[in-house]
Design a protein around this motif. Structure first.
Motif, PDB file in Angstrom:
ATOM      1  N   GLN A 105       0.892  -1.104  -0.034  1.00  0.00           N
ATOM      2  CA  GLN A 105       0.086  -0.066  -0.103  1.00  0.00           C
ATOM      3  C   GLN A 105       0.885   1.187  -0.012  1.00  0.00           C
ATOM      4  N   THR A 106       0.431   2.329  -0.898  1.00  0.00           N
ATOM      5  CA  THR A 106       1.264   3.217  -0.791  1.00  0.00           C
ATOM      6  C   THR A 106       0.517   4.762  -0.441  1.00  0.00           C
ATOM      7  N   LYS A 116       3.299   2.659   2.342  1.00  0.00           N
ATOM      8  CA  LYS A 116       3.077   3.292   3.626  1.00  0.00           C
ATOM      9  C   LYS A 116       2.819   1.978   4.635  1.00  0.00           C
ATOM     10  N   ASP A 117       2.374   0.677   3.922  1.00  0.00           N
ATOM     11  CA  ASP A 117       2.235  -0.390   4.691  1.00  0.00           C
ATOM     12  C   ASP A 117       2.203  -1.630   3.788  1.00  0.00           C
ATOM     13  N   GLN A 119       0.744  -5.510   3.774  1.00  0.00           N
ATOM     14  CA  GLN A 119      -0.100  -6.646   4.339  1.00  0.00           C
ATOM     15  C   GLN A 119       0.122  -7.967   3.582  1.00  0.00           C
ATOM     16  N   ALA A 165       8.436  -6.832   5.599  1.00  0.00           N
ATOM     17  CA  ALA A 165       7.209  -7.285   6.076  1.00  0.00           C
ATOM     18  C   ALA A 165       7.154  -8.696   6.333  1.00  0.00           C
TER      19      ALA A 165
END
Ligand code: ADP
Ligand code: ASP
Ligand code: MG
Length: 409
Positions: A105-106, A116-117, A119, A165
Motif C-alpha cells: 500500500q502506498t 505506507k504499509d 499486508q 514485512a
C-alpha cells in the motif's frame, strides 16, 4: 529453512533466456523447505521504452502522473509473469503477484510514491502452499486502489520493504555489478569493491547518485534492521553487505566512495528583494508540487538595493515542472530573471571518517583544481561534500577525486 527475498533488476531479466537462467539458479541454490520470494524489475530498458511511448502522445507525459503509473506498472507485470512461468516449466510451482496483490500500500503521490504499509497475508499463503512467489517491483496501490510507482529504481525499495514485512531471513539484490564500489565502475576503472558499508554511508552514496540502490530502499533496510546483500546475477561471488556497522573491515578510512549525479539541473532566480519570507515563498511552492530541491545558495547581488539571487538545483526530470512553478513565484517577487542551466552535474565524496579529518574538503577541491575544473556550488552534510561542476567534465572530476582518495598502487 529460511525465507529469502531476492530482487532481480532490469538488466538481469532483460531476455527470456536470462529469466530462465535465474529460475534455474534459484532452484539450484534453494534448500529443502526454503521459502523463496522474487521481486523483479521490468525487462531491460522497458521502463524507458514505455516513457518514450508516452512521449509520442505528449512532450511532457509526467503531467499525467496517474496515467504514467498505469503505463509503467505494465513493465514489471511482463517480467513477473514470465518468471513464474519459467519456474513452472522447471517443475516448481510458482505464482506472480502485482504489488497490490502482494499487499503493498502506498501514499497518493503518483510516480513518486512511498510505501505506507504491506499486508503480506496472500504472500504467506502462497509460500505455505509451496510456491515460489514472484512479485512485481516498483509498484503498490493507493487508497483508491490505483497503481502508484515508487520512483526510478523503486524495485530495490519494494524488495527490502517486502523482506521487512515478511520478516525474511535475508534480502539479496541481484544486479549487473558484483557489489557496491568506491565509485561507479562504469566511470572509474580502478574503483574498489567494498565487502561492507553502513546503511548511513550507503544512504548518502545513493542519495548523491550511486544508482546501484534506490535511497529509500536503504532507509527501509535500516528501519527493518535487515542486512542487504548486493551481488551479481551473473556470478556466484559474495557481494557487498549493507548493514548497521562494520564487522570486519578496517574502519580507519577517510572516505568510502565518490558518487556522481548527471541528472541535475540548476535554476537561478536573479534580482529578488532580500526580505524575510523570500526563500519560503520559492521553496514552499516547489514543495507543494512535490519537487525536491537540493543544493541552495543565496548570494548578495546588490547590497545598496538589498537585492539577492537564489540559486538551487533540482532533479533533471523535475526541471520542466520546477521552471513553471518558479516562473510563477518569480513574477510575484518581480525577479529580474530566471535562468536555467542543464549542463551541470554533481560529484560528491561520502564517508563517516571525514568527521575527524578536517583536510578532506581541501583535498577534494585540490584534486579538482589540479585538473582545472571549476566548482559552481558546494554543499556539505555531516558525512558528505558535494560540488556542482559542468556536466562535460564530470567523468574527469570523478576520476580525479577518486585518485586522490584511493591512489592506484
Ligand atoms: P538494476 O537494473 O539491477 O537495478 P541499476 O542499473 O539500477 O541495476 O544499478 C546498477 C548500476 O549502478 C551499475 O551497473 C553501476 O553502473 C551503477 N553504480 C553507480 N554507482 C555505483 C557504485 N558505487 N557501485 C556499484 N555500482 C554503481
Ligand atoms: N523498472 C523501474 C525503473 O526502471 C524500477 C526498477 O527497475 O527498479 O526505474
Ligand atoms: Mg536499479
Amino acid at each position: 529453512m529460511a525465507l529469502i527475498v531476492k530482487k532481480f533488476g532490469g538488466s538481469s531479466v532483460a531476455t527470456t533466456e536470462k529469466i530462465m537462467n535465474i529460475a534455474k539458479r534459484v532452484l539450484g541454490e534453494k534448500k529443502p523447505g526454503d521459502k523463496i520470494v522474487l521481486v523483479v524489475s521490468a525487462m531491460g530498458d522497458t521502463t524507458d521504452d514505455l516513457i518514450e511511448l508516452a512521449e509520442g502522445i505528449t512532450k511532457n507525459p509526467y503531467q499525467y502522473t496517474r496515467e504514467m503509473d498505469m503505463l509503467l506498472t505494465t513493465g514489471e507485470q511482463q517480467s513477473a509473469s514470465l518468471m513464474a512461468m519459467a519456474f513452472k516449466t522447471l517443475g516448481q510451482d510458482a505464482v506472480s503477484l502485482t504489488g497490490p496483490m502482494a499487499g503493498v500500500q502506498t501514499n497518493d503521490v503518483y510516480t513518486k510514491g512511498r510505501i505506507k504499509d504491506i499486508q503480506p497475508e496472500r504472500v504467506h499463503k502462497e509460500l505455505d502452499a509451496g510456491k515460489v512467489v514472484v512479485i512485481t517491483g516498483f509498484q503498490g496501490a493507493n487508497s483508491l486502489g490505483d497503481y502508484v510507482t515508487l520512483g526510478r529504481g523503486g524495485s530495490d525499495t519494494s524488495a527490502v520493504a517486502i523482506a521487512g514485512a515478511l520478516k525474511a531471513d535475508s534480502c539479496e539484490i541481484f544486479t549487473d555489478v558484483d557489489g557496491v564500489y568506491s565509485a561507479d565502475p562504469r566511470i572509474v576503472k580502478g574503483a574498489r569493491k567494498m565487502r561492507e558499508i553502513t546503511y548511513h554511508e550507503m544512504l548518502e552514496m545513493a542519495r548523491l547518485g550511486a544508482g546501484v540502490m534506490q535511497p529509500r530502499s536503504v532507509e527501509m533496510g535500516e528501519y527493518f534492521g535487515i542486512p542487504i546483500h548486493v551481488r551479481s546475477t551473473f556470478t556466484t561471488d559474495i557481494g557487498t553487505f549493507i548493514r548497521e556497522d562494520y564487522t570486519m573491515e578496517d574502519k580507519d578510512f577517510v572516505i568510502r566512495g565518490v558518487a556522481h549525479d548527471e541528472k541535475v539541473a540548476k535554476i537561478a532566480v536573479l534580482g529578488i528583494p532580500n526580505t524575510p519570507g523570500i526563500a519560503h515563498e520559492i521553496f514552499s511552492a516547489l514543495a507543494d508540487a512535490n519537487i525536491d530541491v537540493d543544493m541552495i545558495v543565496q548570494s548578495i547581488r546588490n547590497i545598496e538595493k538589498n537585492v539577492t539571487d537564489m540559486v538551487f538545483t533540482v532533479a533533471a526530470g523535475d526541471l520542466a515542472q520546477a521552471k513553471k512553478v518558479v516562473d510563477g513565484v518569480a513574477d510575484k517577487l518581480s525577479a529580474v530573471a530566471v535562468l536555467i542551466e542543464e549542463d551541470v552535474a554533481k560529484v560528491s565524496i561520502v564517508g563517516a571518517g571525514m568527521l575527524g579529518n578536517p583536510g578532506t574538503a581541501a583535498r577534494m577541491f585540490g584534486a579538482l583544481s589540479q585538473k582545472g575544473i571549476n566548482i559552481d556550488i558546494i554543499s556539505t552534510s555531516e558525512i558528505s561534500i558535494s560540488c556542482l561542476v559542468k556536466g562535460s567534465v564530470l567523468k574527469e572530476a570523478v576520476n580525479a577525486i577518486h585518485d586522490e582518495f584511493f591512489p592506484k598502487n
